[in-house]
Design a protein around this motif. Sequence first.
Motif, PDB file in Angstrom:
ATOM      1  N   HIS A 116     -11.817  12.812  16.169  1.00 18.90           N
ATOM      2  CA  HIS A 116     -10.910  12.525  17.273  1.00 18.90           C
ATOM      3  C   HIS A 116     -11.449  11.461  18.219  1.00 18.90           C
ATOM      4  O   HIS A 116     -12.655  11.324  18.392  1.00 18.90           O
ATOM      5  N   VAL A 130      -6.229  11.533  20.731  1.00 16.82           N
ATOM      6  CA  VAL A 130      -5.751  12.826  21.224  1.00 16.82           C
ATOM      7  C   VAL A 130      -5.914  12.964  22.730  1.00 16.82           C
ATOM      8  O   VAL A 130      -6.712  12.279  23.364  1.00 16.82           O
ATOM      9  N   VAL A 136      -7.557  20.167  21.480  1.00 11.36           N
ATOM     10  CA  VAL A 136      -6.581  19.092  21.328  1.00 11.36           C
ATOM     11  C   VAL A 136      -5.216  19.651  21.725  1.00 11.36           C
ATOM     12  O   VAL A 136      -4.727  20.598  21.117  1.00 11.36           O
TER      13      VAL A 136
END
Length: 179
Positions: A136, A172, A152
Amino acid sequence: MATTGRAAEQGEPSAEVAGAGTDSRPREVPAPATGAEEKLAELEDRWRRAVADLDNVRKRQATELRREVEAERSRVAAAWLPVLDNLELALAHAEADPSAIVQGVRATREQAVRLLAGLGYPRDDETGVRFDPNRHEVVAVVEDPATEPNTVTHVVRPGYGTDRHQLRPTAVAVSKSQG
């Protein structure tokens, strides 16, 4: 001057006397054994052949690598052609029913996602999972009391790939620590 040993017996001057005279003839250095020269020539020939063989292997490998890269590029491009065809069909029918166009574009997007997964880059768009810096990229931090910290909460842009082979990370929004 007294001579001793074998030189005296044969009537030859001793080494001391022979070196001290006026004889200026060059001394003959014994020639190296011809076997050593032949062995050296053979080893040098083998070395030159090995270097030439290595150079040929390098050239063959470079040629083969270029061929493989080109073949792989062709395979990937050919795999994308149906996706492009479907996009062109959607554009050709832009005047038709808008809901049918949207449906066709969604189907084409799913086809592209399946294609990327088949190439080894599956889509990553999970929410509710723990933030992983290997997968991420944080683009926003949000306050969400309903979720655990570092979770997330929203996918801004999906990522593609696996932990070991990532095409791009998932962008994210993550819940911040409460405290």
